[in-house]
Design an enzyme around this catalytic site. Structure first.
Site, PDB file in Angstrom:
ATOM      1  N   HIS A   1       3.262   0.593  -0.047  1.00  0.00           N
ATOM      2  CA  HIS A   1       3.878  -0.027  -1.226  1.00  0.00           C
ATOM      3  C   HIS A   1       2.864  -0.052  -2.357  1.00  0.00           C
ATOM      4  CE1 HIS A   1       6.066  -2.905  -3.724  1.00  0.00           C
ATOM      5  NE2 HIS A   1       7.108  -2.611  -2.990  1.00  0.00           N
TER       6      HIS A   1
ATOM      7  N   ASP B   1      12.170  -1.354   3.306  1.00  0.00           N
ATOM      8  CA  ASP B   1      13.086  -0.315   3.785  1.00  0.00           C
ATOM      9  C   ASP B   1      12.922   0.009   5.260  1.00  0.00           C
ATOM     10  OD1 ASP B   1      12.561   0.990   0.595  1.00  0.00           O
ATOM     11  OD2 ASP B   1      14.501   0.311   1.341  1.00  0.00           O
TER      12      ASP B   1
HETATM   13  C1  SDX Z   1      10.662   0.426  -2.408  1.00  0.00           C
HETATM   14  O1  SDX Z   1       8.004  -0.885  -6.321  1.00  0.00           O
HETATM   15  C2  SDX Z   1       8.778  -1.620  -5.624  1.00  0.00           C
HETATM   16  O2  SDX Z   1       8.770  -2.850  -5.694  1.00  0.00           O
HETATM   17  C3  SDX Z   1       9.751  -0.844  -4.750  1.00  0.00           C
HETATM   18  C4  SDX Z   1      10.592  -1.690  -3.782  1.00  0.00           C
HETATM   19  C5  SDX Z   1      11.593  -2.560  -4.503  1.00  0.00           C
HETATM   20  O3  SDX Z   1      12.028  -3.580  -3.929  1.00  0.00           O
HETATM   21  O4  SDX Z   1      12.038  -2.172  -5.620  1.00  0.00           O
HETATM   22  O5  SDX Z   1       9.743  -2.494  -2.984  1.00  0.00           O
HETATM   23  C6  SDX Z   1      11.416  -0.782  -2.833  1.00  0.00           C
HETATM   24  O6  SDX Z   1      10.751   1.441  -3.050  1.00  0.00           O
HETATM   25  C7  SDX Z   1       9.740   0.331  -1.223  1.00  0.00           C
HETATM   26  C8  SDX Z   1       8.978   1.665  -0.942  1.00  0.00           C
HETATM   27  C9  SDX Z   1       9.923   2.616  -0.177  1.00  0.00           C
HETATM   28  N1  SDX Z   1       9.273   3.951  -0.061  1.00  0.00           N
HETATM   29  C10 SDX Z   1       8.826   4.415   1.119  1.00  0.00           C
HETATM   30  O7  SDX Z   1       8.788   3.749   2.150  1.00  0.00           O
HETATM   31  C11 SDX Z   1       8.350   5.869   1.074  1.00  0.00           C
HETATM   32  C12 SDX Z   1       7.022   5.995   1.829  1.00  0.00           C
HETATM   33  N2  SDX Z   1       5.971   5.309   1.049  1.00  0.00           N
HETATM   34  C13 SDX Z   1       5.266   6.031   0.063  1.00  0.00           C
HETATM   35  O8  SDX Z   1       5.664   7.254  -0.366  1.00  0.00           O
HETATM   36  C14 SDX Z   1       4.322   5.227  -0.797  1.00  0.00           C
HETATM   37  O9  SDX Z   1       3.689   4.328   0.019  1.00  0.00           O
HETATM   38  C15 SDX Z   1       4.935   4.504  -1.989  1.00  0.00           C
HETATM   39  C16 SDX Z   1       5.718   5.438  -2.834  1.00  0.00           C
HETATM   40  C17 SDX Z   1       5.803   3.387  -1.525  1.00  0.00           C
HETATM   41  C18 SDX Z   1       3.778   3.926  -2.803  1.00  0.00           C
HETATM   42  O10 SDX Z   1       3.070   4.995  -3.327  1.00  0.00           O
HETATM   43  P1  SDX Z   1       1.710   4.793  -4.160  1.00  0.00           P
HETATM   44  O11 SDX Z   1       1.484   3.351  -4.459  1.00  0.00           O
HETATM   45  O12 SDX Z   1       1.728   5.755  -5.309  1.00  0.00           O
HETATM   46  O13 SDX Z   1       0.615   5.175  -3.136  1.00  0.00           O
HETATM   47  P2  SDX Z   1       0.073   6.649  -2.908  1.00  0.00           P
HETATM   48  O14 SDX Z   1       1.208   7.617  -2.774  1.00  0.00           O
HETATM   49  O15 SDX Z   1      -0.976   6.923  -3.939  1.00  0.00           O
HETATM   50  O16 SDX Z   1      -0.610   6.484  -1.461  1.00  0.00           O
HETATM   51  C19 SDX Z   1      -1.947   5.987  -1.335  1.00  0.00           C
HETATM   52  C20 SDX Z   1      -2.487   6.676  -0.098  1.00  0.00           C
HETATM   53  C21 SDX Z   1      -2.380   8.199  -0.159  1.00  0.00           C
HETATM   54  O17 SDX Z   1      -3.360   8.715   0.722  1.00  0.00           O
HETATM   55  P3  SDX Z   1      -4.816   9.199   0.071  1.00  0.00           P
HETATM   56  O18 SDX Z   1      -4.488  10.129  -1.075  1.00  0.00           O
HETATM   57  O19 SDX Z   1      -5.493   7.909  -0.377  1.00  0.00           O
HETATM   58  O20 SDX Z   1      -5.515   9.867   1.213  1.00  0.00           O
HETATM   59  O21 SDX Z   1      -1.702   6.281   1.057  1.00  0.00           O
HETATM   60  C22 SDX Z   1      -1.040   7.428   1.578  1.00  0.00           C
HETATM   61  C23 SDX Z   1      -1.053   8.482   0.503  1.00  0.00           C
HETATM   62  O22 SDX Z   1      -1.003   9.788   1.074  1.00  0.00           O
HETATM   63  N3  SDX Z   1       0.324   6.989   1.909  1.00  0.00           N
HETATM   64  C24 SDX Z   1       0.982   7.308   3.013  1.00  0.00           C
HETATM   65  C25 SDX Z   1       2.203   6.632   2.936  1.00  0.00           C
HETATM   66  N4  SDX Z   1       2.264   5.931   1.803  1.00  0.00           N
HETATM   67  C26 SDX Z   1       1.090   6.158   1.168  1.00  0.00           C
HETATM   68  N5  SDX Z   1       0.630   8.113   4.060  1.00  0.00           N
HETATM   69  C27 SDX Z   1       1.558   8.215   5.047  1.00  0.00           C
HETATM   70  N6  SDX Z   1       2.763   7.575   5.054  1.00  0.00           N
HETATM   71  C28 SDX Z   1       3.115   6.786   4.009  1.00  0.00           C
HETATM   72  N7  SDX Z   1       4.283   6.178   4.020  1.00  0.00           N
END
Ligand code: SDX
Length: 435
Positions: A309, A369
């Site tokens: 998140h 989610d």
């Molecule tokens: C919602 O914003 C809100 O409030 C949203 C929400 C709401 O109520 O409105 O809470 C609802 O959208 C919840 C999120 C649902 N999405 C998912 O579950 C999809 C999977 N999660 C991600 O794609 C990600 O965690 C996000 C999109 C939720 C957040 O992305 P960020 O903050 O841009 O973080 P990032 O992509 O920069 O990740 C940071 C690191 C990266 O690794 P490094 O580059 O540091 O090596 O964490 C890794 C990412 O690759 N990472 C994951 C991951 N999520 C982040 N690696 C594996 N699996 C994951 N799920």
């Protein structure tokens, strides 16, 4: 809010600039860069808004480190355990919990707007039967902008409030009819004798051929889902509604833009993606570690859906509530055995991820989610309707933020700048002089 300043020194030119530091009622302080470009000719750069507050807001507060979520100061746990969705809608829109008379009047106002204009039905028949219900919802909600002109003085607070009532009231009907159209069953009209959640389940599952009564435990479970999904400060879809609404566009069109943004698997579409991932894990016969390693391998473009998140660097408080709710209702499901298997996979996946340094170091916890989809399955809601459920619940948050923004006489059209990396100036060559 109290103020003090920060000094920006451009080491290239030696110039110094004083910038105000702003203090909200709670949460991180902020450097006010509103006049930075005008006074210095320098832009601030923050793609994805990792470190940017886009507005002042009184509505919802998150503390990502503590895993805390409050609507108008009330903890989500207490609202979910003791409250109703109508009460939460009133709170988000008005800033205070309603007394009994206010709740009755608000609910009565919503109940008497649940029907759709009969011509709206024709929009559904324009979609292919296999259209994703989110595509239908984007289209039908956007089409409402063609039906409601009398509320279009968006600078009149009462018009804005009435628009909010219309949207909250009609979303369950629009959502349920998206489902009915997709599976070829006749539209069921709202029944004003039923509560908000029960009315939705009635429109989803009642058939003209037999009596239908919702299971009270499923009704309560839907109330908890609606309350926990109602608002979440400046997430992508709410920011989309604010940005679209900042041009003073018709509010139904702005909400339709929010629905489109929510649909993405990185945002609200994750609930559907989580269950598809759990089913893939179940059907693959491979060990959980295989999927954990795949999620850690950047070359694979695979993520554990429902984890991570932007704000929560602790357990999402909503995920805790929904994980408990899974256990409460899963045995009520006619497919309890299959759903138990998916819940078992989800719990084990959470356990192994929470012990893996990749997830621990990046503070990737289950989010809202991760468990919601299993609850939807237990309620008989099909996979492609999961994000529609999220959109139905979040409508009150979107419209509350739109109402707040439009009521702020300092609000202006959102228009970010860019850092240009393209070709610099060059002369136009005649076509016969080109390569
Ligand atoms: C919602 O914003 C809100 O409030 C949203 C929400 C709401 O109520 O409105 O809470 C609802 O959208 C919840 C999120 C649902 N999405 C998912 O579950 C999809 C999977 N999660 C991600 O794609 C990600 O965690 C996000 C999109 C939720 C957040 O992305 P960020 O903050 O841009 O973080 P990032 O992509 O920069 O990740 C940071 C690191 C990266 O690794 P490094 O580059 O540091 O090596 O964490 C890794 C990412 O690759 N990472 C994951 C991951 N999520 C982040 N690696 C594996 N699996 C994951 N799920």
């Amino acid at each position: 809010m109290s103020k003090h300043t920060a000094t920006l020194i451009d080491n290239e030119t030696g110039e110094q600039f004083e910038l105000d530091i702003l203090h909200p009622s709670q949460g991180p302080k902020a450097i006010d860069v509103t006049s930075l470009y005008r006074e210095t000719g320098i832009l601030a750069y923050d793609p994805g808004f990792m470190s940017t507050a886009s507005c002042w807001s009184d509505i919802t507060y998150l503390d990502g480190n503590k895993g805390l979520l409050e609507y108008r100061g009330y903890p989500i746990q207490e609202l979910a355990e003791q409250g109703s969705y109508m009460e939460t809608c009133y709170l988000l829109l008005n800033g205070e919990l309603p007394n009994a008379e206010q709740l009755h009047e608000f609910t009565d106002r919503v109940v008497h707007h649940t029907m759709l204009h009969e011509q709206i039905k024709r929009f559904y028949s324009g979609f292919r039967r296999d259209a994703h219900p989110m595509a239908t919802m984007v289209g039908v909600v956007g089409a409402l902008s063609a039906f409601y002109h009398e509320y279009m003085d968006i600078h009149d607070p009462e018009n804005r409030y009435e628009t909010a009532i219309l949207l909250i009231a009609k979303m369950p009907t629009i959502a349920a009819w998206s489902y009915r159209y997709a599976n070829g069953t006749p539209f069921v009209y709202p029944d004003n004798a039923l509560g908000y959640a029960e009315n939705f389940l009635h429109m989803m599952f009642a058939l003209p051929t037999e009596d239908y009564t919702s299971d009270p435990r499923m009704v309560r479970a839907l109330e908890v889902i609606l309350i926990t999904h109602a608002d979440h400060e400046q997430n992508a879809s709410t920011s989309t509604v604010r940005l679209a609404g900042s041009s003073e566009v018709n509010p139904f069109a702005a909400i339709s833009a929010g629905i489109a943004s929510l649909w993405g698997p990185a945002h609200g579409g994750a609930n559907e993606a989580v269950v598809r991932m759990l089913m893939d894990i179940r059907d693959s016969g491979k060990p959980l570690i295989h999927f954990l390693e795949k999620a850690k391998d950047k070359a694979q473009k695979f993520r554990l859906m429902g984890f991570g998140h932007r704000v929560y660097k602790n357990y999402d408080p909503r995920a805790k509530i929904l994980r408990e709710l899974c256990h409460d209702i899963i045995d009520k499901s006619p497919l309890a055995e299959e759903h138990h298997e998916l819940l078992d996979i989800a719990m084990k996946l959470e356990a192994v991820a929470m012990e893996d340094d990749y997830f621990i170091s990046r503070k990737l916890y289950p989010n809202v989610d991760f468990y919601s989809g299993i609850i939807f399955l237990s309620m008989g809601i099909p996979l492609n309707m999961f994000t529609v459920m999220f959109a139905m619940a979040r409508t009150v948050g979107w419209v509350a933020h739109w109402h707040e923004m439009m009521g702020d006489d300092k609000s202006r059209i959102a228009r970010p700048r860019q850092l240009y990396t393209g070709k610099t100036h060059r002369e136009y060559p005649p076509i016969d002089e080109r390569d």
